[in-house]
Design an enzyme around this catalytic site. Structure first.
Site, PDB file in Angstrom:
ATOM      1  CD  GLU A 166     -20.823 -34.023  19.241  1.00  0.00           C
ATOM      2  OE1 GLU A 166     -19.835 -34.765  19.340  1.00  0.00           O
ATOM      3  OE2 GLU A 166     -21.491 -33.933  18.202  1.00  0.00           O
ATOM      4  CG  ASN A 179     -23.386 -27.505  18.719  1.00  0.00           C
ATOM      5  OD1 ASN A 179     -24.555 -27.220  18.423  1.00  0.00           O
ATOM      6  ND2 ASN A 179     -22.591 -28.187  17.894  1.00  0.00           N
ATOM      7  CG  HIS A 218     -26.917 -34.332  13.230  1.00  0.00           C
ATOM      8  ND1 HIS A 218     -26.534 -33.911  11.972  1.00  0.00           N
ATOM      9  CD2 HIS A 218     -26.014 -33.824  14.095  1.00  0.00           C
ATOM     10  CE1 HIS A 218     -25.429 -33.184  12.080  1.00  0.00           C
ATOM     11  NE2 HIS A 218     -25.103 -33.110  13.354  1.00  0.00           N
ATOM     12  CD  GLU A 232     -23.135 -30.071  14.252  1.00  0.00           C
ATOM     13  OE1 GLU A 232     -23.157 -31.257  13.899  1.00  0.00           O
ATOM     14  OE2 GLU A 232     -22.329 -29.624  15.085  1.00  0.00           O
ATOM     15  CG  ASP A 255     -27.843 -33.744   8.881  1.00  0.00           C
ATOM     16  OD1 ASP A 255     -28.312 -34.232   9.939  1.00  0.00           O
ATOM     17  OD2 ASP A 255     -26.624 -33.670   8.663  1.00  0.00           O
TER      18      ASP A 255
HETATM   19  C1  HAH Z   1     -21.487 -33.656  14.748  1.00  0.00           C
HETATM   20  N1  HAH Z   1     -21.551 -34.767  15.640  1.00  0.00           N
HETATM   21  C2  HAH Z   1     -20.286 -32.763  14.996  1.00  0.00           C
HETATM   22  O1  HAH Z   1     -20.625 -31.691  15.875  1.00  0.00           O
HETATM   23  C3  HAH Z   1     -19.732 -32.138  13.702  1.00  0.00           C
HETATM   24  O2  HAH Z   1     -18.560 -31.443  14.013  1.00  0.00           O
HETATM   25  C4  HAH Z   1     -19.425 -33.197  12.678  1.00  0.00           C
HETATM   26  O3  HAH Z   1     -18.894 -32.622  11.477  1.00  0.00           O
HETATM   27  C5  HAH Z   1     -20.649 -33.972  12.399  1.00  0.00           C
HETATM   28  C6  HAH Z   1     -21.584 -34.140  13.373  1.00  0.00           C
HETATM   29  C7  HAH Z   1     -22.790 -35.510  15.595  1.00  0.00           C
HETATM   30  C8  HAH Z   1     -22.824 -36.870  16.180  1.00  0.00           C
HETATM   31  C9  HAH Z   1     -23.994 -37.598  16.079  1.00  0.00           C
HETATM   32  O4  HAH Z   1     -25.045 -37.049  15.462  1.00  0.00           O
HETATM   33  C10 HAH Z   1     -24.088 -38.890  16.629  1.00  0.00           C
HETATM   34  C11 HAH Z   1     -22.987 -39.464  17.251  1.00  0.00           C
HETATM   35  C12 HAH Z   1     -21.820 -38.763  17.335  1.00  0.00           C
HETATM   36  C13 HAH Z   1     -21.744 -37.473  16.789  1.00  0.00           C
END
Ligand code: HAH
Length: 337
Positions: free
Chosen positions: A139, A182, A217, A246, A248
């Protein structure tokens, strides 16, 4: 746990996909216990949800805490699971000591680089040969504005090349590990182009990077299949492998403030199953570049989304329900022939 649902045998998801890519799950000490049967049967790869993050492994300069991560690695070994490592350099869940000296003043570039190198080297050497790919940097790209990189202490103290250095140290520590950048919102066209520029710059400089992790996500309305396809194609055009890291599929839009649902509505279930079907159809098309698809959890019994971004908003983002039974979302991705 029964292996049948209404007389129908429940196939192992990772076996269904064995000719395509790994099917992974994020795990933690609680779910490794409570969701163990599902994890063993359906996933060929696991990732520690929090236990390999900086603050979990390295709370003080001269103290590494590997116990919990070691247990996850032992579980993987005993059960023949591959492991993805998450994550070495990130702006969150990182102990503040790394950026500051004894007087709580920010350290200089050389000091931070040395500390970063020690962290990466110690962690990667400990698990050498046991982790097939690592999220080296997580990120680092900003969601808004014209800058590419997000404001962070890594950036302000070291400069733009903190990313290059992280990959170089990682490659030195374990030359066989596949090294990933990532990020989330990875299919949003503006952010996609920034991630592309960043990674293209690394590739052009000869930095040892092997892939891009698309966190995935996602939800019932976005991103579109077309946006996801374009992102995969752009990233792959750099010669990068792709991992869905990741995944979902939230039943809510990001900022939906409704917290009263105690179960998903019929409409949510139908739409989610359609979305899962569409996503996996796309992943199968790109199986030559996609090497794993990891969910950020295993069953709806537990997900980080129960408290993010809206506190106490129960969510049902996976293909197994709160009782660990396969949902329609499962059948849509397991039965595709
Ligand atoms: C992720 N960030 C991280 O990589 C992971 O380590 C953590 O457990 C959960 C999510 C995602 C994220 C997002 O989708 C929106 C804003 C900030 C961070």
């Amino acid at each position: 746990m029964s292996d049948h649902k209404n007389g129908k045998e429940i196939p192992s998801l990772h076996k269904v996909y064995q000719d395509y890519f790994h099917i992974g799950a994020a795990v933690n000490p609680m779910t490794l216990n409570s969701e163990q049967e599902i994890i063993k049967k359906h996933f060929s790869s696991i990732t520690a949800e929090n236990e390999m993050k900086f603050e979990a492994l390295h709370p003080e300069e001269d103290r590494f805490t590997f116990e919990t991560a070691d247990k996850i690695l032992s579980f993987a070994k005993e059960n023949g699971k591959s492991v993805r490592g998450h994550t070495l350099v990130w702006h969150n869940q990182t102990s503040d000591w790394i950026f500051t000296d004894a007087n709580r003043k920010l350290v200089d570039r050389q000091t931070l680089l040395k500390r970063m190198e020690r962290h990466i080297t110690t962690v990667m050497e400990r698990y050498k040969g046991q982790i097939y790919s690592w999220d080296v940097v997580n990120e680092a790209v900003t969601d808004s504005g014209k800058n590419i990189l997000r404001d962070s202490k890594w950036l302000s103290i070291i400069g733009d090349d903190f990313i290059d250095k992280a990959f170089e140290y990682a490659h030195q520590a374990d030359p066989d590990a596949a090294l990933f950048y990532n990020d989330y919102n990875e299919s949003n066209p503006e952010k996609r182009d920034k991630i592309f520029k960043l990674v293209k710059g690394l590739v052009d400089k000869g930095v040892p990077i092997h892939g891009i992790g698309m966190q995935a996500h996602w939800n019932l309305t976005g991103p579109s299949y077309d946006e996801i396809r374009k992102a995969i194609e752009k990233y792959a055009s750099l010669g990068m492998k792709i991992q869905i890291t990741e995944m979902d599929v939230s039943v809510f839009n990001f900022n939906d403030k409704r917290t009263h649902f105690t179960e998903p509505t019929e409409e949510m279930k139908v739409l989610q199953a359609e979305r899962y079907q569409g996503f996996f159809k796309l992943f199968r098309e790109y199986a030559d570049v996609i090497t794993s698809v990891t969910f950020w959890g295993a069953t709806d019994e537990y997900t980080w989304l129960d408290n993010f971004p809206v506190k106490e908003r129960k969510n049902w983002p996976f293909v197994f329900d709160v009782n660990h039974m396969p949902k329609n979302s499962f059948w849509k991705i397991a039965d595709f022939n």
